[in-house]
Scaffold this motif. Structure first.
Motif, mmCIF file in Angstrom:
data_model
loop_
_atom_site.group_PDB
_atom_site.id
_atom_site.type_symbol
_atom_site.label_atom_id
_atom_site.label_comp_id
_atom_site.label_asym_id
_atom_site.label_seq_id
_atom_site.Cartn_x
_atom_site.Cartn_y
_atom_site.Cartn_z
ATOM 1 N N VAL A 112 -46.416 61.882 39.384
ATOM 2 C CA VAL A 112 -46.662 60.474 39.720
ATOM 3 C C VAL A 112 -47.533 59.818 38.640
ATOM 4 O O VAL A 112 -47.191 58.752 38.117
ATOM 5 C CB VAL A 112 -47.344 60.384 41.105
ATOM 6 C CG1 VAL A 112 -47.707 58.954 41.377
ATOM 7 C CG2 VAL A 112 -46.431 60.940 42.164
ATOM 8 N N VAL A 128 -41.882 54.449 41.342
ATOM 9 C CA VAL A 128 -43.113 55.251 41.354
ATOM 10 C C VAL A 128 -43.472 55.637 42.787
ATOM 11 O O VAL A 128 -43.855 56.785 43.067
ATOM 12 C CB VAL A 128 -44.266 54.473 40.691
ATOM 13 C CG1 VAL A 128 -45.558 55.233 40.802
ATOM 14 C CG2 VAL A 128 -43.945 54.228 39.229
ATOM 15 N N SER A 132 -45.649 59.248 35.510
ATOM 16 C CA SER A 132 -44.779 58.076 35.418
ATOM 17 C C SER A 132 -45.579 56.800 35.408
ATOM 18 O O SER A 132 -45.168 55.818 34.773
ATOM 19 C CB SER A 132 -43.739 58.035 36.533
ATOM 20 O OG SER A 132 -44.176 58.725 37.652
ATOM 21 N N VAL A 133 -46.733 56.771 36.076
ATOM 22 C CA VAL A 133 -47.552 55.563 36.023
ATOM 23 C C VAL A 133 -48.041 55.322 34.606
ATOM 24 O O VAL A 133 -47.939 54.205 34.072
ATOM 25 C CB VAL A 133 -48.742 55.688 36.994
ATOM 26 C CG1 VAL A 133 -49.702 54.541 36.765
ATOM 27 C CG2 VAL A 133 -48.245 55.701 38.417
ATOM 28 N N PHE A 147 -39.826 49.236 38.907
ATOM 29 C CA PHE A 147 -40.853 50.205 38.546
ATOM 30 C C PHE A 147 -41.639 50.649 39.765
ATOM 31 O O PHE A 147 -41.823 51.837 40.004
ATOM 32 C CB PHE A 147 -41.782 49.574 37.493
ATOM 33 C CG PHE A 147 -42.841 50.497 37.001
ATOM 34 C CD1 PHE A 147 -44.179 50.214 37.235
ATOM 35 C CD2 PHE A 147 -42.509 51.655 36.321
ATOM 36 C CE1 PHE A 147 -45.153 51.067 36.764
ATOM 37 C CE2 PHE A 147 -43.497 52.512 35.860
ATOM 38 C CZ PHE A 147 -44.827 52.219 36.079
ATOM 39 N N LEU A 171 -41.275 58.307 44.052
ATOM 40 C CA LEU A 171 -41.675 59.567 43.427
ATOM 41 C C LEU A 171 -42.889 60.157 44.122
ATOM 42 O O LEU A 171 -42.970 61.360 44.373
ATOM 43 C CB LEU A 171 -41.984 59.292 41.955
ATOM 44 C CG LEU A 171 -42.127 60.484 41.010
ATOM 45 C CD1 LEU A 171 -40.883 61.330 41.036
ATOM 46 C CD2 LEU A 171 -42.400 59.981 39.610
ATOM 47 N N PHE A 172 -43.832 59.261 44.441
ATOM 48 C CA PHE A 172 -45.035 59.702 45.102
ATOM 49 C C PHE A 172 -44.708 60.372 46.445
ATOM 50 O O PHE A 172 -45.227 61.455 46.760
ATOM 51 C CB PHE A 172 -45.977 58.522 45.316
ATOM 52 C CG PHE A 172 -47.137 58.842 46.221
ATOM 53 C CD1 PHE A 172 -47.194 58.301 47.490
ATOM 54 C CD2 PHE A 172 -48.127 59.721 45.809
ATOM 55 C CE1 PHE A 172 -48.255 58.604 48.317
ATOM 56 C CE2 PHE A 172 -49.192 60.018 46.650
ATOM 57 C CZ PHE A 172 -49.258 59.460 47.907
#
Lengths: 740, 150
Positions: free
Chosen positions: A624, B46, A627-628, B42, B49-50
């Protein structure tokens, strides 16, 4: 008697006398007839004869006389009356003509005589002209001799040749018996016989220079006849009773370069003369003629000029040789200096890269070791290792700094900073050390010191730290006081440092910092040495190995770069010492430009930095946050590659990546990874910058990261603006450490 | 027109309540800033994904804590991961629970760990539903905006 008209001479015809008269008359007549013939013949021959009619008259006279005498021949015997008449006529005619001729001759003979006079006159004139021609020819020949002599003299620039040639040529031209040159000795009190014509090696006769005859010669520029008996003229032993030939002496001015002043022709300024003595052959009756004297004078002048030229040439040749030698020496020195510089640069290059990398490894791994479980003994050892390597690293940095300072390649980084907080930080750093040594530390900042100034904060701090550190180092007891104020120009008029007047203006002021300690003091004689590199003060016993002796030299360089001065005063050993320095700082009134030290600049949106195509690598094992971070960097325009483990990172990282963002929330992998990345790009100048991202505020210290070779440290969370600022500062400064 | 602006207001209100209640913090705002034309999904990506990550970690944690001899180091590692992820997207409450969880791990407090695990599950599901609502509202809004402009 018959009455013939014959005349009968009274004298009998057969008398001897008669016979002789007969013969004489005959011959006379003959002569008389032949004379005009001769006259005519020769006159005809000669071209010029003005008096022809006189000749005619004379001829007539002669012819008639001849006729008379011829006719007389017939009168010796009995002769007829006709013969007598003829005779008489002839006689009468002859008488007339001869009288006429006589009368004529009265006129003619003076004329003829005057012709003669004129002829005589002309002859005299011709003789005179001849004489004069002879003179002129002599003079012309003399002139030729002079020219030739001069040519000979001036054709060489060698002193000896000049003089010898002069004597030889003069001797030849004037057919001298002896010719000599007397030169003044070094003392100037005597004349020494230097060159002669006939003798090969003149024995060193000397005569004192103040003889009257010599003075007489020196006082005039003409050739002077002198007595053959005076000392200068007694040049050779002349045998015999012959009268010595007349002697002439002339002065030869010896000119120096300084004599050729434009208004001061040699007459006036030259002081030293040589004496040239010329002697005619002793047994000739020759005397010195005027033209010969003139020749001698001219030659003497020429010789003087030729000699001075020779002297000048000698001088310039010598100077040229000297210059050539100097050139060669300088060239050698330059090449040596270049070699030295190249050697030093090579050394620095080696130092820079080769020595730092193993240092990093040592420091990194030692600090890693520190974090593991160790026995107390081991811990002590590791700490010592760390301390020593830190000192070494500092020393390397110092030396590199100093070299860059000397190179002139070091440039100050000017930025705005807070002066007050700088002093606070210095105090905070020094206080622990001072309190350990039981020294009291006081500081006083003047009230008119501006808060925000423009200058090189890091180096100013380095300078102050060094000075204060020295004060602490060399004091065993007592107190240390730091005073900071604005330097006043008045206090500098006592010219402690000439030419330095700290005059403040609207944009700059001069900061004066004085550090006083009550420590061991310094011998005033040693003070100048303190600022030289590597000179340890031997009189101080110190166990602190950190003093390499470079500190003060670097301080001085920094202070000079900041257009200031630094100096030390001490009363002597045991009386403490005071270090004062002044530096030039810029004033700013934009206090909203204030930035806390070491935080990255918050540029906001006006930082038009272009990160497009900046290749970065993000290493993070948390998907995570990976990607951030990736999204963040992509938003800023970077070209992002990701890696999820150290191994993958090492595989992927290349020279194309400018920055590697390493997330070290997960622990110690970061250290090792940084070291490995360093190793990978050991040989390259432009390895990627390594920045650690961490949220961990506990164990992390800036020093640890720096040792490992990281170029930056950022605390999470990172906002877009913060990342933008971080990137721009990184790219500008190549280093960025946030305080934790 | 009326519909769009009302939807916008609703979305704004909902978002601000999320912030006030502590579900989200500034980091989420940063995340929203990163969304632009080149990267329009985006935030959704995210967050998705988290949640995938969180599910995996939670099941691992459950497995680890269910064992006889609990390997606290492993548990701590997992929790750290979760903490990192949640702080990356700005899920504040989840992050807080993670911190507490880690403290219990250090103390080797099994009870505490189990309790934290429960809390974590709760928080995760809560924030998940909140996010789902948020995204649905956003989608509706965009669809409405699109239809208006067309």
């Amino acid at each position: 008697m018959e009455s013939c008209n014959c005349i009968d001479p009274q004298v009998p015809a057969d008398d001897l006398l008669m016979k002789y008269q007969y013969i004489s008359d005959f011959f006379i007549a003959l002569a008389y007839f032949s004379i005009p013939l001769e006259l005519i013949y020769f006159v005809k021959k000669s071209a010029v004869f003005p008096y022809r009619w006189v000749l005619v008259q004379f001829g007539a006279f002669i012819v008639l006389c001849g006729a008379t005498h011829l006719i007389n021949l017939w009168t010796f015997r009995i002769h007829s009356r006709t013969v007598a008449v003829v005779m008489t006529t002839a006689k009468v005619l002859t008488a007339v003509v001869s009288c006429a001729t006589a009368l004529m001759l009265v006129h003619i003979i003076p004329d003829l005589l005057s012709v003669k006079t004129r002829e005589l006159f002309l002859k005299n004139k011709a003789a005179e002209l001849d004489r004069e021609m002879g003179l002129i020819r002599t003079q012309e020949e003399t002139g030729r001799h002079v020219r030739m002599l001069t040519h000979e003299i001036r054709s060489t620039l060698d002193r000896h040749t000049i003089l010898k040639t002069t004597l030889v040529e003069l001797g030849r031209t004037l057919a001298l018996e002896e010719c000599a040159l007397w030169m003044p000795t070094r003392t100037g009190l005597e004349l020494q016989l230097s060159y002669t014509l006939r003798q090969q090696n003149p024995v060193g006769y000397t005569v004192p220079i103040h003889l009257p005859v010599i003075n007489q010669v020196f006082s005039s520029n003409r050739a002077v006849k002198i007595s053959p008996n005076c000392p200068v003229a007694r040049l050779r032993p002349y045998a015999g009773q012959y009268m010595p030939g007349p002697v002439v002496a002339v002065r030869v001015p010896l000119l120096h370069l300084s004599n050729f002043q434009i208004y001061d022709w040699p007459e006036v300024s030259t002081r030293s003369y040589a004496l040239m003595v010329l002697m005619l052959p002793s047994d000739s009756a020759r005397q010195w003629h005027v033209h010969e004297l003139e020749l001698v004078e001219v030659v003497a002048d020429q010789v003087a000029v030729a000699l001075s030229h020779a002297a000048i040439l000698e001088e310039s040749m010598r100077a040229r040789d000297q210059l050539m030698e100097q050139n060669v020496a300088l060239d050698l020195a330059r090449r040596e200096a270049e070699t030295a510089i190249r050697a030093r640069n090579d050394f620095l290059a080696v130092m820079n890269h080769e020595m730092r990398t193993p240092m990093h490894a040592v420091i990194a791994l030692s600090s890693l070791l520190q974090e593991t479980d160790l026995t107390a003994e081991q811990r002590l050892m590791v700490e010592t290792i760390l301390k020593s390597s830190n000192l070494l690293a500092t020393l390397i940095n110092d030396v590199l700094d100093l070299s860059r300072l000397e190179d002139g390649s070091l440039q100050l980084e000017t930025a705005t900073f807070n002066l007050h907080s700088l002093f606070r930080e210095v105090l905070n750093l020094i206080r622990p050390v001072a309190s350990v040594k039981k020294l009291s530390l006081t500081s006083h900042l003047a009230s008119d010191l501006p808060m925000h100034v423009i200058g090189d904060e890091k180096r100013l701090m380095q300078t102050i730290l060094n000075v204060v550190g020295n004060a602490v180092k060399f004091s065993k007891k007592g107190c240390i006081s730091i005073t900071a104020s604005i330097a006043k120009p008045e206090s500098f008029r006592d010219a402690r440092i000439p030419d330095f007047l700290p005059v403040p203006n609207d944009s700059h002021f001069y900061l004066q910092v004085q550090v006083e300690d009550s420590g061991s003091g310094i011998n005033p004689q040693d003070i100048p040495k303190l600022f030289t590199k590597f000179a340890q003060n031997q009189s101080l016993i110190t166990r602190n190995p950190a003093g390499s002796g470079l500190g003060l030299a670097i301080c001085r360089r920094f202070v000079n770069l900041m257009e200031g001065h630094i100096w030390i005063e001490s009363e002597g050993i045991g009386k403490g010492c005071t270090v004062t320095f002044i530096v030039k700082l810029g004033i700013t009134d934009r206090s909203n430009d204030f930035k806390p030290p070491s935080l990255p600049k918050v540029l906001g949106n006006h930082g038009s930095t272009n990160f497009t195509r900046l290749k970065v690598l993000v290493m993070d094992d948390n998907g995570v946050s990976r990607s951030v971070t990736k999204g963040l960097l992509m938003h800023l325009g970077c070209d992002v590659t990701t890696a999820s483990s150290s191994d993958e990172c090492l595989r992927v990282v290349s020279l194309e990546h400018e920055v590697v963002f390493m997330d070290v929330c997960t622990g110690l992998d970061g250290y090792e990874l940084a070291v490995r990345i360093h190793e990978k790009f050991l040989k390259h100048q432009d390895r990627p910058l390594i920045v650690a991202l961490t949220g961990n505020t506990k164990k992390v210290t800036k020093e640890n990261y720096m040792r490992v070779g990281m170029d930056g440290l950022i605390l999470k969370p990172v906002s877009v603006d913060k990342m933008r600022g971080v990137l721009s500062e990184l790219l500008e400064r190549r280093v960025l450490f946030e305080t934790v | 027109m009326y519909g769009v602006s009302q939807m916008q207001r609703q979305l704004a209100e909902y978002t601000s309540t999320l912030f006030e209640e502590g579900f989200l913090d500034d980091q989420f705002k940063q995340l929203q800033q990163l969304q632009d034309e080149s990267n329009p999904e985006f935030v959704v990506e995210v967050v998705t994904l988290f949640f995938e990550d969180a599910e995996r970690l939670l099941s691992e944690l459950a497995k680890a804590l269910g064992q006889e001899n609990i390997d606290f180091k492993r548990v701590d590692a997992h929790v750290r991961q979760l903490k990192g992820s949640s702080s990356s997207i700005g899920a504040q409450r989840v992050q807080k629970v993670c911190i507490a969880f880690r403290n219990y791990c250090e103390e080797k407090n099994v009870e505490g760990c189990l309790k934290s695990l429960q809390e974590m599950k709760q928080e995760c599901s809560m924030v998940k539903s909140k996010f789902e609502t948020l995204f649905k509202m956003e989608q509706k809004l965009f669809a409405a905006e699109d239809s208006v402009t067309r």
